[in-house]
Design a protein around this motif. Structure first.
Motif, PDB file in Angstrom:
ATOM      1  N   THR A 130       8.031  42.846   7.314  1.00  0.00           N
ATOM      2  CA  THR A 130       7.586  43.481   6.070  1.00  0.00           C
ATOM      3  C   THR A 130       6.528  44.538   6.303  1.00  0.00           C
ATOM      4  O   THR A 130       6.156  45.239   5.391  1.00  0.00           O
ATOM      5  N   HIS A 131       6.026  44.649   7.528  1.00  0.00           N
ATOM      6  CA  HIS A 131       5.009  45.650   7.830  1.00  0.00           C
ATOM      7  C   HIS A 131       5.654  47.005   8.098  1.00  0.00           C
ATOM      8  O   HIS A 131       6.684  47.077   8.757  1.00  0.00           O
ATOM      9  N   GLU A 158       2.669  37.979   4.130  1.00  0.00           N
ATOM     10  CA  GLU A 158       1.852  38.974   4.844  1.00  0.00           C
ATOM     11  C   GLU A 158       1.987  38.806   6.368  1.00  0.00           C
ATOM     12  O   GLU A 158       1.768  39.742   7.123  1.00  0.00           O
ATOM     13  N   ASP A 159       2.318  37.617   6.826  1.00  0.00           N
ATOM     14  CA  ASP A 159       2.428  37.360   8.257  1.00  0.00           C
ATOM     15  C   ASP A 159       3.793  37.749   8.834  1.00  0.00           C
ATOM     16  O   ASP A 159       3.984  37.714  10.038  1.00  0.00           O
ATOM     17  N   TRP A 160       4.725  38.119   7.994  1.00  0.00           N
ATOM     18  CA  TRP A 160       6.055  38.483   8.466  1.00  0.00           C
ATOM     19  C   TRP A 160       6.012  39.891   9.027  1.00  0.00           C
ATOM     20  O   TRP A 160       5.703  40.852   8.337  1.00  0.00           O
TER      21      TRP A 160
END
Length: 86
Positions: A81-82, A76-78
């Protein structure tokens, strides 16, 4: 073109390079680089093996702590990937 790379010793300010009998050329270009200044040695060269030997003071004392294959941060912190919105 055939290239030969050798790490050789300098003796009395002279270097001797022995070419294989099958070497196709009669003239060659020779470039001399000090090994200490050329740290990008091939992983298969004998000089590279000598440079990669750990100090006896630390050899065998390392330990692996935790998961060395998993990511260091959650997915989720990458940022890659957002989804981006415009």
């Amino acid at each position: 073109m055939e290239a030969i790379r050798q790490i050789v010793q300098v003796e009395d300010s002279k270097v001797t390079v022995v070419l294989p009998t099958t070497f196709p050329s009669r003239r060659v270009e020779v470039i001399v680089l000090p090994v200490e200044a050329n740290m990008n040695l091939s992983a298969n060269s004998p000089a590279h093996a000598a440079l990669r030997r750990p100090s006896p003071a630390i050899a065998g004392k390392g330990r692996i702590l935790g998961d060395i294959l998993g990511p260091a941060v959650p997915a989720e912190d990458w940022e890659s990937t957002h989804e981006t919105t415009r």
